[in-house]
Write an enzyme that holds these catalytic residues in place. Sequence first.
Site, short mmCIF file in Angstrom:
data_model
loop_
_atom_site.label_atom_id
_atom_site.label_comp_id
_atom_site.label_asym_id
_atom_site.label_seq_id
_atom_site.Cartn_x
_atom_site.Cartn_y
_atom_site.Cartn_z
N ASN A 158 61.99 53.54 4.88
CA ASN A 158 63.45 53.60 5.04
C ASN A 158 64.03 52.20 5.19
OD1 ASN A 158 63.66 56.45 4.99
ND2 ASN A 158 63.02 56.56 7.12
N CYS A 180 60.53 62.29 1.13
CA CYS A 180 61.02 62.49 2.49
C CYS A 180 60.82 63.94 2.90
CB CYS A 180 62.50 62.13 2.57
SG CYS A 180 63.25 62.36 4.20
N HIS A 181 60.42 64.17 4.17
CA HIS A 181 60.12 65.54 4.61
C HIS A 181 61.26 66.21 5.36
CE1 HIS A 181 58.36 63.21 8.23
NE2 HIS A 181 59.55 63.65 8.56
N HIS A 217 68.57 61.72 3.80
CA HIS A 217 68.95 61.96 5.19
C HIS A 217 70.38 62.49 5.34
CE1 HIS A 217 65.59 59.06 6.72
NE2 HIS A 217 65.13 60.27 6.44
#
Length: 479
Positions: A158, A180-181, A217
């Site tokens: 990130n 990304c999880h 995000h």
Amino acid sequence: MRYTENGRVRDIQIAYIGGGSRGWAWTFMTDLAMEERIGGCIRLYDIDHEAAERNRVIGTHLMNREDTKGEWTFENTSSLKEALQGADFVVISILPGTFDEMESDVHLPEWLGIYQSVGDTAGPGGMIRALRAIPMFVEIAEAIRDYAPSAWVINYTNPMSLLVKTLYSVFPQIKAFGCCHEVFGTQKLLKGIYEHETGDTVDDFHEVMVNVVGINHFTWFTEASCHGRDLFPIYRNYIEKYFDQGYPLSEDPYDLSWMEDVFACRHRVKMDLFCRYGAIAAAGDRHLAEFMPGNEYLKDPDTAREWRFSLTPVSWRKKDLQRRLARSERLLKGEEEISLVPTGEEGILLIKALLGLERVVSNVNIPNTARQIPNLPETAIVETNAVFSRDSVRPISAGALSDDLYQLIIPHVNNHELIYQAAVNGMKKGRKEKCISLVTDAFENDSLVKGHHPSREELEALVRDMIRNTEQYLPEGWE
């Protein structure tokens, strides 16, 4: 690479940049150790050569265990060139700078009343972190171009959007994506709510089918279903009954002991966003709050507590690093063993798909060149679903953002461009003031910052102080 007669792939070469990691590297090793269909060599590269050597020993020991299915060897390399030459895959997972710099990123803005729950993606912290990381990724992208131009590149670092943007800007032909999880966490949330509300059992969160749209995000589900049922009315019904408690439900709705976990949340922010915008926000509340105006969910620590999510102080990260260093020592000496339990990451699954062993649909961060989200710029790095198959990542059209979601997301997309320009142009010799001006523009444009109404002069002073605290990681001679 070659296929064996039983459908396994051997001799895969993976370059792992950041291979001295005291955390994610062990996650990666765990997944490799449990997968019997692929094998090869992991070439570790890290500026901390000793840390990479420790992981070489730890990884080798793990693969020699009788309960390990994977067949991998580990090498500690001394240069990017050595790591990358002949690589089929490149994995990037680095910490740009140290936690001392991150402490400034996260906590220095607090003197203007600007609180950050994560500080690595949006807000002042994410932007200053990007100034450190972008020059590193310029170097990495140039090395991939020169030594492994056909490799698939998986980035976990990130700020995801800006760093994937950097890779493509330096080497437009690169085959890179950001992994990304956060989306998985929201699928698991919906699985739990579906089971609670219907009494049905869902074996795997992947049975929650979603359309992903947004930026890293700050992703949203515009469609969600499970076992053939639309999840939106089920989610809405749950919120109407349990909004005050959030999820998961607690026997004591006023019990705040969960807040001892600095990553915890009760998902009330995403529930509130659903009520306001009609789509399911698909990241953790700590991330989501940072993309919204600062006078809403992150007005101050008490407000965050009322919304039942945690601020993650960098002091905790520093203490956790000491715990992980101690664990590294135990793993190195054989005093502790890595447990072979699925980690929940999808990196190995995606590698298998790219090798032609699977066909997978998963969320991915890549340029919007296929117009996955038609009302965002083609140059934006967007997060949508994509189909992974042999040597291919094909983005799936997610559809246009609603007007409301567009207004939330576009300031952050514009800021990605401002910060990228500040990093690659504003940091050239003699352009310090240009860099500061561009970063101040981005701070002014940031939703979290705007919610606190600071003056331009206050923001410029903050920018100067934050850059000063990260100066040793900026390109040499940029002043």
